[in-house]
Motif scaffolding. Structure first.
Motif, PDB file in Angstrom:
ATOM      1  N   ALA A   1     -12.232   9.380  51.218  1.00  0.00           N
ATOM      2  CA  ALA A   1     -11.639   8.043  51.272  1.00  0.00           C
ATOM      3  C   ALA A   1     -10.233   8.154  51.840  1.00  0.00           C
ATOM      4  O   ALA A   1      -9.431   8.977  51.375  1.00  0.00           O
ATOM      5  CB  ALA A   1     -11.599   7.420  49.882  1.00  0.00           C
ATOM      6  N   TYR A   2      -9.945   7.360  52.843  1.00  0.00           N
ATOM      7  CA  TYR A   2      -8.594   7.283  53.408  1.00  0.00           C
ATOM      8  C   TYR A   2      -7.948   5.996  52.933  1.00  0.00           C
ATOM      9  O   TYR A   2      -8.440   4.894  53.207  1.00  0.00           O
ATOM     10  CB  TYR A   2      -8.638   7.339  54.931  1.00  0.00           C
ATOM     11  N   LEU A   3      -6.859   6.139  52.214  1.00  0.00           N
ATOM     12  CA  LEU A   3      -6.128   5.003  51.652  1.00  0.00           C
ATOM     13  C   LEU A   3      -4.882   4.796  52.502  1.00  0.00           C
ATOM     14  O   LEU A   3      -3.990   5.648  52.534  1.00  0.00           O
ATOM     15  CB  LEU A   3      -5.747   5.289  50.201  1.00  0.00           C
ATOM     16  N   ILE A   4      -4.816   3.680  53.201  1.00  0.00           N
ATOM     17  CA  ILE A   4      -3.744   3.459  54.172  1.00  0.00           C
ATOM     18  C   ILE A   4      -2.866   2.286  53.741  1.00  0.00           C
ATOM     19  O   ILE A   4      -3.355   1.190  53.480  1.00  0.00           O
ATOM     20  CB  ILE A   4      -4.313   3.164  55.572  1.00  0.00           C
ATOM     21  N   ILE A   5      -1.563   2.541  53.682  1.00  0.00           N
ATOM     22  CA  ILE A   5      -0.591   1.475  53.465  1.00  0.00           C
ATOM     23  C   ILE A   5       0.145   1.273  54.785  1.00  0.00           C
ATOM     24  O   ILE A   5       0.772   2.201  55.299  1.00  0.00           O
ATOM     25  CB  ILE A   5       0.394   1.822  52.340  1.00  0.00           C
ATOM     26  N   ALA A   6       0.042   0.076  55.334  1.00  0.00           N
ATOM     27  CA  ALA A   6       0.597  -0.184  56.670  1.00  0.00           C
ATOM     28  C   ALA A   6       1.668  -1.265  56.612  1.00  0.00           C
ATOM     29  O   ALA A   6       1.577  -2.208  55.829  1.00  0.00           O
ATOM     30  CB  ALA A   6      -0.522  -0.616  57.618  1.00  0.00           C
TER      31      ALA A   6
END
Length: 209
Positions: A5-10
């Motif tokens: 799982a890739y958890l991205i905060i942008a």
């Protein structure tokens, strides 16, 4: 199949984010995306940019640098992803980009099972500085420092933060006084496995909706 799982905060660049999503697009990965509500990335549906991975995009929330809202955003993503029991969880920003193929990444993690990948900075010269970040109270974190572009406010809060520290030291404020906690620091971007998620879930994730 072992899935990640890739958890991205942008919070900045939509084109850079699209490039990152493309590099992660793989049937062995799922993507969890959270966008800072204050950013220029607004009302964009990135599901069309991802064809192999499942992508879960959540409603934008306000995230402030140096504020507890950062922790809330991170824990929110961990909690959402934890529902699906992945082999590994990678917490990253849209500024990150893998330098090797997904085949090499998955091969590396397959050969290094049950390992956590975190940054821990050991610098005794900064021990007191880091302790001060949590031993005293910090007010107005949502509008100070990097959270405002106004030069006057930046200068004001720079002076205020110093006075805030001096005043609390004078009155012997110490939130760690009766605690055995040892303060250390490192990057908030991490890679952890499902065993760690289960530990975090028991202790922390329950409070994050």
């Amino acid at each position: 199949m072992k899935k990640h799982a890739y958890l991205i905060i942008a919070n900045k660049n939509s084109e850079q984010l699209k490039k990152l999503l493309g590099s992660l697009d793989d049937e062995r990965n799922d993507i969890y995306l959270l966008i800072d509500k204050k950013s220029l990335i607004k009302d964009i549906n990135f599901k069309n940019d991802v064809t192999k991975s499942k992508i879960f995009q959540y409603a934008p929330v306000e995230i402030f640098w140096g504020d507890y809202s950062q922790i809330e955003a991170e824990m929110f993503l961990f909690k959402q992803a934890a529902k699906n029991n992945y082999e590994y969880y990678h917490l990253i920003s849209e500024a990150d980009l893998p330098l090797v193929s997904q085949d090499k990444i998955h091969d590396f993690f397959d050969k290094n099972p049950n390992k956590e990948f975190l940054t821990l900075i050991l610098d005794k010269n900064n021990d007191q500085k880091i302790a001060d970040r949590v031993s005293i109270y910090h007010f107005f974190t949502k509008i100070c420092g990097k959270n405002t572009k106004n030069i006057f406010l930046k200068t004001f809060f720079s002076i205020y933060s110093r006075l805030e520290k001096v005043a609390q030291k004078l009155f012997k404020v110490d939130r760690l006084k009766n605690s055995n906690i040892k303060i250390q620091y490192g990057s908030n971007w991490v890679t952890i496995d499902n065993a760690s998620i289960l530990i975090i879930g028991t202790q922390i994730l329950r409070q994050f909706v």
